[in-house]
Scaffold this motif. Structure first.
Motif, PDB file in Angstrom:
ATOM      1  N   ASN A  29       0.819  -1.197   0.000  1.00 25.95           N
ATOM      2  CA  ASN A  29       0.000   0.000   0.000  1.00 25.95           C
ATOM      3  C   ASN A  29       0.865   1.264   0.000  1.00 25.95           C
ATOM      4  OD1 ASN A  29      -2.388   1.250  -0.121  1.00 25.95           O
ATOM      5  ND2 ASN A  29      -2.915   1.015   2.067  1.00 25.95           N
ATOM      6  N   PRO A  30       1.821   1.373  -0.930  1.00 28.96           N
ATOM      7  CA  PRO A  30       2.779   2.480  -0.871  1.00 28.96           C
ATOM      8  C   PRO A  30       2.173   3.792  -1.345  1.00 28.96           C
ATOM      9  CG  PRO A  30       3.163   1.175  -2.825  1.00 28.96           C
ATOM     10  CD  PRO A  30       2.043   0.501  -2.090  1.00 28.96           C
ATOM     11  N   GLU A  31       2.792   4.890  -0.926  1.00 27.05           N
ATOM     12  CA  GLU A  31       2.280   6.199  -1.330  1.00 27.05           C
ATOM     13  C   GLU A  31       2.670   6.537  -2.759  1.00 27.05           C
ATOM     14  OE1 GLU A  31       2.888   9.375   1.651  1.00 27.05           O
ATOM     15  OE2 GLU A  31       3.639   7.739   2.904  1.00 27.05           O
ATOM     16  N   VAL A  32       3.761   5.931  -3.208  1.00 27.78           N
ATOM     17  CA  VAL A  32       4.239   6.200  -4.560  1.00 27.78           C
ATOM     18  C   VAL A  32       4.298   4.873  -5.315  1.00 27.78           C
ATOM     19  CG1 VAL A  32       6.134   7.098  -5.960  1.00 27.78           C
ATOM     20  CG2 VAL A  32       5.664   8.089  -3.716  1.00 27.78           C
ATOM     21  N   LEU A  33       3.789   4.890  -6.551  1.00 28.47           N
ATOM     22  CA  LEU A  33       3.902   3.684  -7.367  1.00 28.47           C
ATOM     23  C   LEU A  33       4.672   4.012  -8.623  1.00 28.47           C
ATOM     24  CD1 LEU A  33       0.273   2.462  -6.850  1.00 28.47           C
ATOM     25  CD2 LEU A  33       2.294   1.022  -6.485  1.00 28.47           C
ATOM     26  N   VAL A  34       5.707   3.255  -8.877  1.00 28.43           N
ATOM     27  CA  VAL A  34       6.493   3.449 -10.090  1.00 28.43           C
ATOM     28  C   VAL A  34       6.283   2.220 -10.957  1.00 28.43           C
ATOM     29  CG1 VAL A  34       8.782   3.800 -11.046  1.00 28.43           C
ATOM     30  CG2 VAL A  34       8.185   4.810  -8.842  1.00 28.43           C
ATOM     31  N   LEU A  35       5.643   2.414 -12.083  1.00 27.88           N
ATOM     32  CA  LEU A  35       5.251   1.280 -12.920  1.00 27.88           C
ATOM     33  C   LEU A  35       5.925   1.404 -14.281  1.00 27.88           C
ATOM     34  CD1 LEU A  35       1.447   1.500 -12.031  1.00 27.88           C
ATOM     35  CD2 LEU A  35       3.206   0.156 -10.844  1.00 27.88           C
ATOM     36  N   ASP A  36       6.764   0.454 -14.596  1.00 27.97           N
ATOM     37  CA  ASP A  36       7.525   0.504 -15.841  1.00 27.97           C
ATOM     38  C   ASP A  36       6.877  -0.467 -16.817  1.00 27.97           C
ATOM     39  OD1 ASP A  36       9.423   1.017 -17.681  1.00 27.97           O
ATOM     40  OD2 ASP A  36      11.145   0.362 -16.480  1.00 27.97           O
ATOM     41  N   GLU A  37       6.219   0.070 -17.828  1.00 32.63           N
ATOM     42  CA  GLU A  37       5.489  -0.752 -18.806  1.00 32.63           C
ATOM     43  C   GLU A  37       4.604  -1.774 -18.091  1.00 32.63           C
ATOM     44  OE1 GLU A  37       5.565  -0.382 -22.056  1.00 32.63           O
ATOM     45  OE2 GLU A  37       7.292   0.930 -22.307  1.00 32.63           O
ATOM     46  N   PRO A  38       3.662  -1.330 -17.319  1.00 34.78           N
ATOM     47  CA  PRO A  38       2.938  -2.284 -16.460  1.00 34.78           C
ATOM     48  C   PRO A  38       2.115  -3.310 -17.221  1.00 34.78           C
ATOM     49  CG  PRO A  38       1.934  -0.110 -16.354  1.00 34.78           C
ATOM     50  CD  PRO A  38       3.203   0.061 -17.116  1.00 34.78           C
ATOM     51  N   GLY A  77      -5.586   8.867  -3.947  1.00 32.22           N
ATOM     52  CA  GLY A  77      -4.645   9.953  -3.663  1.00 32.22           C
ATOM     53  C   GLY A  77      -3.191   9.566  -3.722  1.00 32.22           C
ATOM     54  N   LYS A  78      -2.878   8.448  -4.380  1.00 32.71           N
ATOM     55  CA  LYS A  78      -1.481   8.040  -4.519  1.00 32.71           C
ATOM     56  C   LYS A  78      -0.802   8.818  -5.632  1.00 32.71           C
ATOM     57  CE  LYS A  78      -1.752   4.587  -1.571  1.00 32.71           C
ATOM     58  NZ  LYS A  78      -2.093   3.216  -1.947  1.00 32.71           N
ATOM     59  N   LEU A  79       0.516   8.881  -5.543  1.00 29.69           N
ATOM     60  CA  LEU A  79       1.314   9.419  -6.644  1.00 29.69           C
ATOM     61  C   LEU A  79       1.736   8.246  -7.523  1.00 29.69           C
ATOM     62  CD1 LEU A  79       3.115  11.344  -8.237  1.00 29.69           C
ATOM     63  CD2 LEU A  79       4.795  11.182  -6.410  1.00 29.69           C
ATOM     64  N   ILE A  80       1.425   8.389  -8.812  1.00 29.23           N
ATOM     65  CA  ILE A  80       1.717   7.251  -9.701  1.00 29.23           C
ATOM     66  C   ILE A  80       2.557   7.727 -10.888  1.00 29.23           C
ATOM     67  CG2 ILE A  80       0.712   5.461 -11.170  1.00 29.23           C
ATOM     68  CD1 ILE A  80      -1.750   5.571  -9.328  1.00 29.23           C
ATOM     69  N   LEU A  81       3.672   7.016 -11.141  1.00 31.39           N
ATOM     70  CA  LEU A  81       4.507   7.311 -12.309  1.00 31.39           C
ATOM     71  C   LEU A  81       4.445   6.095 -13.238  1.00 31.39           C
ATOM     72  CD1 LEU A  81       7.751   8.694 -10.594  1.00 31.39           C
ATOM     73  CD2 LEU A  81       5.611   9.884 -11.062  1.00 31.39           C
ATOM     74  N   ILE A  82       4.089   6.362 -14.486  1.00 34.87           N
ATOM     75  CA  ILE A  82       3.976   5.244 -15.420  1.00 34.87           C
ATOM     76  C   ILE A  82       4.769   5.558 -16.690  1.00 34.87           C
ATOM     77  CG2 ILE A  82       2.415   3.777 -16.764  1.00 34.87           C
ATOM     78  CD1 ILE A  82       0.165   4.576 -14.946  1.00 34.87           C
ATOM     79  N   THR A  83       5.560   4.591 -17.115  1.00 34.06           N
ATOM     80  CA  THR A  83       6.107   4.697 -18.465  1.00 34.06           C
ATOM     81  C   THR A  83       5.443   3.610 -19.280  1.00 34.06           C
ATOM     82  OG1 THR A  83       7.866   3.085 -18.257  1.00 34.06           O
ATOM     83  CG2 THR A  83       8.355   5.314 -17.528  1.00 34.06           C
ATOM     84  N   SER A  84       5.124   3.947 -20.515  1.00 31.69           N
ATOM     85  CA  SER A  84       4.519   2.928 -21.371  1.00 31.69           C
ATOM     86  C   SER A  84       4.629   3.362 -22.818  1.00 31.69           C
ATOM     87  CB  SER A  84       3.049   2.727 -20.988  1.00 31.69           C
ATOM     88  OG  SER A  84       2.499   1.746 -21.828  1.00 31.69           O
ATOM     89  N   HIS A  85       4.644   2.380 -23.690  1.00 29.63           N
ATOM     90  CA  HIS A  85       4.584   2.700 -25.102  1.00 29.63           C
ATOM     91  C   HIS A  85       3.164   2.580 -25.620  1.00 29.63           C
ATOM     92  CE1 HIS A  85       8.959   2.024 -24.838  1.00 29.63           C
ATOM     93  NE2 HIS A  85       8.941   3.053 -25.684  1.00 29.63           N
ATOM     94  N   ILE A  86       2.281   2.101 -24.754  1.00 30.05           N
ATOM     95  CA  ILE A  86       0.886   1.967 -25.177  1.00 30.05           C
ATOM     96  C   ILE A  86       0.149   3.247 -24.777  1.00 30.05           C
ATOM     97  CG2 ILE A  86      -1.175   0.534 -25.033  1.00 30.05           C
ATOM     98  CD1 ILE A  86       0.733  -1.716 -24.025  1.00 30.05           C
ATOM     99  N   LEU A  87      -0.024   4.139 -25.779  1.00 35.91           N
ATOM    100  CA  LEU A  87      -0.537   5.470 -25.466  1.00 35.91           C
ATOM    101  C   LEU A  87      -1.953   5.425 -24.922  1.00 35.91           C
ATOM    102  CD1 LEU A  87       0.968   7.432 -28.472  1.00 35.91           C
ATOM    103  CD2 LEU A  87       1.812   7.282 -26.131  1.00 35.91           C
ATOM    104  N   SER A  88      -2.738   4.475 -25.404  1.00 39.45           N
ATOM    105  CA  SER A  88      -4.120   4.411 -24.918  1.00 39.45           C
ATOM    106  C   SER A  88      -4.150   4.128 -23.419  1.00 39.45           C
ATOM    107  CB  SER A  88      -4.887   3.333 -25.678  1.00 39.45           C
ATOM    108  OG  SER A  88      -4.268   2.077 -25.454  1.00 39.45           O
ATOM    109  N   ASP A  89      -3.241   3.276 -22.982  1.00 42.26           N
ATOM    110  CA  ASP A  89      -3.145   3.011 -21.552  1.00 42.26           C
ATOM    111  C   ASP A  89      -2.841   4.291 -20.791  1.00 42.26           C
ATOM    112  OD1 ASP A  89      -3.610   0.415 -21.949  1.00 42.26           O
ATOM    113  OD2 ASP A  89      -1.595  -0.322 -21.380  1.00 42.26           O
ATOM    114  N   LEU A  90      -1.890   5.030 -21.322  1.00 44.46           N
ATOM    115  CA  LEU A  90      -1.476   6.248 -20.627  1.00 44.46           C
ATOM    116  C   LEU A  90      -2.630   7.231 -20.548  1.00 44.46           C
ATOM    117  CD1 LEU A  90       2.120   6.791 -22.040  1.00 44.46           C
ATOM    118  CD2 LEU A  90       1.471   6.016 -19.765  1.00 44.46           C
ATOM    119  N   GLU A  91      -3.341   7.342 -21.644  1.00 42.11           N
ATOM    120  CA  GLU A  91      -4.465   8.280 -21.657  1.00 42.11           C
ATOM    121  C   GLU A  91      -5.486   7.894 -20.608  1.00 42.11           C
ATOM    122  OE1 GLU A  91      -6.514   8.540 -25.360  1.00 42.11           O
ATOM    123  OE2 GLU A  91      -7.325  10.528 -24.877  1.00 42.11           O
ATOM    124  N   GLU A  92      -5.714   6.569 -20.496  1.00 48.57           N
ATOM    125  CA  GLU A  92      -6.681   6.078 -19.523  1.00 48.57           C
ATOM    126  C   GLU A  92      -6.237   6.343 -18.091  1.00 48.57           C
ATOM    127  OE1 GLU A  92      -8.372   1.958 -19.489  1.00 48.57           O
ATOM    128  OE2 GLU A  92      -7.310   1.944 -21.422  1.00 48.57           O
TER     129      GLU A  92
END
Lengths: 247, 413, 255
Positions: free
Chosen positions: A145-154, A177-192
């Motif tokens: 249950n971390p406050e920050v989530l770092v997701l690399d191409e989840p 209310g979490k802080l979430i960082l996401i990298t992805s090449h799937i733009l639709s995912d990012l938009e969502e």
């Protein structure tokens, strides 16, 4: 929550991050984008403490992370390709991760249940398929249950159902209310999944604002064309630059 | 012994027993002078010395007497000269504890010193802190048995030999224990003498040291941990049988050093944990059979001009190097020995290896030239060199070969 | 730290390599016991394995293991644990596994058929050399990002210490044969962990020959506990320095 203050990083002669400054605020979800070799992986790894910047500092909750490891209790990280000790069982992997955070007693088991990992906890990591390994990685990232989530191409490598499960979990956490960082090449995912877009180009922040203003700026209504335009701009701006290399 | 001699002895013994009848027994207790008692006694008398301390030295005996110590009375020489000096026949010295002789090289101070004596017995004495222990010159028919001779000297020049014979013959040295002296047993110009079952250890220089001493035998003695082992020189017709030579460690320490020894037999001995088991120089016609060479640095070192020696049916096991030589050694016979380093085969099952064994390996030749190289022994590099040499011998002398190495060690019991 | 070690060890002990290595050592030991008539021959034959093969396998395995575990190490680094602990747990797991293989593979036959002090020394030498070469391997691994290069460096170190160096020393003492070289040789030998392990064995098997050196110094050195103490101390330097160095690099390394 996290501020990156003018960090620089060179790998050999290549300057991967140039006097890089950014800040990430609680309750937001950031899409970190950029071509291969732009520095986004280096940025994430710097925040996680895996890459040590040559200069500048990174503050998490107002405190520098240099030489510290405690702050990572509040960070859940899901690697792009999780590799685990071949002979370790899933159950053991989970208890090891729990052992590393002895003071956290309450676990978020949503994904563990959704992916039915309990049933296969006796399986060793070496026998798992790529998709199942990703499920394990995802479940571990959210477990504390971390406050920050770092997701690399989840979502890479996950079957569509699992990908949907994960995405709804990400949305749920963002709303919490979490802080979430996401990298992805799937733009639709990012938009969502995200509300803020960060575009990194050659080690510098090229764009950093909400997705709305990105669309506005590029006068596009959809996310993908907006990003495409952004990429074109970068190429114009640096028409003389070298060919982008693969990291 | 010839028949004549035997008759002579018979008569002599008869005479003794006749005289015994008349001989008196004189008792001496602490406080009395032994010298006075000796002077007062007649030939053949027995002096019984009661237990206690006698601070007397320079006691001279010139007639046949039997001196018997009861419970080892102590003769304390208080660091002055010799303690007992004997020049007579048929003297017996038995059961004393003799301590603290002088420390002079000038008169070779000794606990008991015999000159020009015959048929004497020195038996069951304890000698401590003597310069020389037992010192015999120009005497014959001595029986030296069961004595314990020990010195605490720290340096070689501070002490003489334990049992020292010069120009003696027909003597018998047995069951003595000698330690801490310069040489344990020292013989010079001594002939027809036997040393049997003595234990000689921790002496400063040599356990056994003899020169010009022909026709002697050394049987079942143990020479252990002496400064330089055993050294014997310039002698013919020696028999060394079933002795043990152990733990003589040092840059010039040997189980035995043989220098100019010839026509001798070295049989059934055990050489264990010596830096060099046997070191030979200028020695000829010696037969080595039935010996065991175990855990020595070098089992054998054959130096210049050793010829016509025979090494037959010995066991060589766990030695760092079996043999080394400075190269100019010829015409020795090495045959039917067991070498634990032998790696040949025995197709016809006659227990004799089908390919010859070369006891001198390449590296022992190198070490002979450069002693420091020992430290690289058993390294991969050196093992490789040795293997190559075994396949294509170039440097090792080819006359040193055992043509019929045994496949199994001999059982010497 | 102990927790990390526990899991790292758990994984590595169940690896196929650990089992194959242990069985290999056991087979070697058993066959040597079968063909040798006495214990000293056993220790002579085992000695070649210990000072040649064990360092080689340790170096190659440790390097491979480091790289195979790299992603997992990265994951660990994203957890709230100190880098030094991650490093040490990985290193110790490898050392413990290699040592345990030797202890079981060689130790069981020894229990069955007997051992003397030289064989027990041999066990210790094998474990120390495993640890030292694991240290070298980790140093090589943290120095480069390329697995092949790291294995190359490990192999080069192995060849250097088990073959080239001794040739070099032999060449030196051959060239200066006219000078008293005993102490210099001893000094040179100290600069090679494999040689130190070998000298410990020489002190068991060839003490009679070593005592042939001139001077009280060597007599003292080889026959009393002093020599063994000095050698163990220098060996521990050989253990600690590469590990310390690689630990420092690991701490500053980017993953």
């Amino acid at each position: 929550m996290i501020s990156v203050n003018s960090i620089s990083k060179k790998f050999g002669r290549q300057e991967v991050l140039k006097d890089f400054t950014l800040s990430f605020d609680k309750g937001n979800s950031y899409a970190i984008m950029g071509p291969n070799g732009s520095g986004k992986t280096t940025l994430i790894k710097s925040i996680l403490g895996m890459v040590l910047p040559d200069s500048g500092e990174i503050l998490v909750k107002g405190r520098s992370i240099k030489g510290k490891e405690d702050y990572r209790k509040d960070v859940g990280y899901m690697p792009q390709i999780g590799r685990y000790p071949q002979n370790m069982k899933i159950g053991q992997l989970f208890s090891m991760m729990k052992d590393m955070r002895p003071e956290i007693r309450e676990y978020d088991l949503d994904l563990v249940e959704a992916f039915e990992l309990e049933k296969i906890k006796e399986k060793t990591m070496g026998t798992l398929s790529g998709g199942t390994t990703q499920k394990v990685s995802a479940a571990l990232a959210f477990l504390f249950n971390p406050e920050v989530l770092v997701l690399d191409e989840p979502t890479a490598g996950l079957d569509p159902i699992a990908a949907e499960t994960l995405k709804s979990k990400i949305r749920k956490e963002r709303e919490a209310g979490k802080l979430i960082l996401i990298t992805s090449h799937i733009l639709s995912d990012l938009e969502e999944l995200t509300n803020q877009a960060i575009y990194i180009f050659e080690g510098e922040v090229f764009f950093n604002d909400s997705i709305e203003s990105l669309k506005e700026m590029t006068s596009e209504e959809k996310f993908s064309p907006a990003i495409a335009k952004l990429m074109q701009w970068t190429l114009k701006k640096k028409s003389t630059t070298k060919v982008l290399t693969h990291a | 012994m010839s028949a004549n001699l035997r008759i002579f002895w018979f008569l002599l013994i008869g005479l003794f027993s006749y005289m015994e009848g008349f001989s008196a027994v004189i008792r001496i207790s602490p406080g009395q002078s032994i010298q006075k008692a000796v002077d007062g006694a007649s030939a053949g008398d027995t002096l019984r010395i009661a237990s206690g301390v006698y601070q007397q030295s320079g006691i001279v005996i010139r007639k046949p007497l039997v001196l018997i110590g009861e419970n080892h009375p102590v003769l304390d020489g208080q660091m002055k000269g010799n303690i007992l000096i004997i020049a007579a026949e048929r003297v017996t010295i038995q059961g004393f504890k003799i301590i603290n002789t002088g420390k002079s090289n000038m008169d070779d101070s000794a606990a008991i010193k015999f000159f020009d004596s015959k048929n004497c017995v020195v038996k069951d004495n304890i000698l401590e802190n003597a310069f020389f222990g037992l010192h015999f010159s120009n005497s014959s028919g001595m029986t030296i048995s069961g004595n314990q001779i020990h010195s605490n000297a720290l340096r070689e020049f501070e002490v003489g030999n334990g049992i020292h014979l010069w120009k003696c013959k027909d003597s018998f040295i047995t069951n003595n224990k000698v330690s801490g002296h310069r040489d344990g047993i020292y013989l010079e110009f001594v002939t027809n003498t036997e040393a049997v079952e003595n234990l000689v250890q921790k002496n400063m220089r040599y356990g056994l040291h003899f020169m010009f001493s022909h026709d002697n035998s050394y049987i079942r003695n143990t020479f252990k941990n002496n400064g330089a082992g055993v050294a014997v020189m310039y002698t013919k017709n020696v028999l060394m049988k079933e002795n043990r030579f152990e733990e003589n460690w040092g840059s010039s320490a040997y189980g035995i050093l043989l220098k100019d020894i010839s026509d001798s037999e070295i049989v059934g001995n055990i050489f264990l944990k010596n830096t060099i088991g046997i070191y030979m120089e200028g020695s000829s016609r010696i037969e080595f059979t039935g010996n065991t060479f175990q855990q020595n640095g070098w089992a054998l070192k054959l130096m210049a001009s050793c010829d016509q020696n025979t090494f037959k049916a010995n066991n060589f096991t766990q030695n760092t190097f079996d043999m080394s030589s400075n190269g100019s050694v010829v015409l020795n016979t090495i045959t039917e020995n067991y070498w634990d380093k032998y790696e040949g085969y025995d197709l016809n099952k006659d227990l004799i290896g089908d390919v010859p064994y070369r006891p001198i390996n390449l590296y022992s030749v190198i070490v002979e030239k450069i002693p420091a190289a020992v430290m690289l022994w058993r390294s991969f590099m050196v093992t490789l060199l040795d293997r190559m040499e075994k396949i294509l011998p170039t440097m090792t002398p080819d006359q040193m070969i055992d043509q019929s190495p045994k496949m199994k060690p001999y059982d010497f019991g | 730290m102990l927790k990390l070690l526990k899991y790292a060890l758990y994984d590595i002990l169940k690896s196929r390599f650990a089992i194959i290595y242990t069985v290999f050592l056991a087979l070697v030991a058993i066959s040597i016991y079968q063909v040798s008539d006495d214990l000293s021959k056993v220790s002579l034959s085992l000695m070649n394995i210990m000072i040649m093969v064990v360092p080689l396998i340790s170096a190659v395995f440790a390097t491979t293991h480091f790289y195979n575990n790299l992603e997992f190490v990265e994951l660990m680094l994203a957890q709230p644990v100190k880098r030094s602990q991650v490093f040490l747990s990985q290193l110790l797991a490898v050392i413990l596994m290699l040592s345990l293989s030797i202890l079981i593979g060689f130790g069981l036959p020894m229990l069955l058929w007997g051992a003397d002090s030289s064989l027990i020394t041999l066990l210790a030498v094998g474990m120390i050399l495993s640890a030292v070469f694991t240290g070298f391997a980790f140093l090589a691994s943290v120095m480069t990002r390329d697995k092949a290069k790291a294995i190359g460096i490990s192999l080069a170190l192995w060849i250097y210490f088990s073959l080239v160096y001794d040739g070099f020393v032999l060449y030196i003492i051959y060239s200066f044969a006219d000078y008293p070289l005993e102490k210099a040789t001893l000094g040179l030998v100290m600069l090679n962990p494999v040689d130190l392990g070998r000298i410990l064995m020489l002190m068991q098997l060839d003490i009679s020959a070593l005592m042939g050196y001139t001077g009280a110094f060597f007599k003292q050195f080889f026959s009393s506990g002093i020599g063994m103490l000095v050698i163990l101390m220098v060996l521990s330097i050989w253990l600690v320095v590469p590990i310390g160095l690689s630990g420092r690099i690991f701490k500053k390394k980017d993953f």
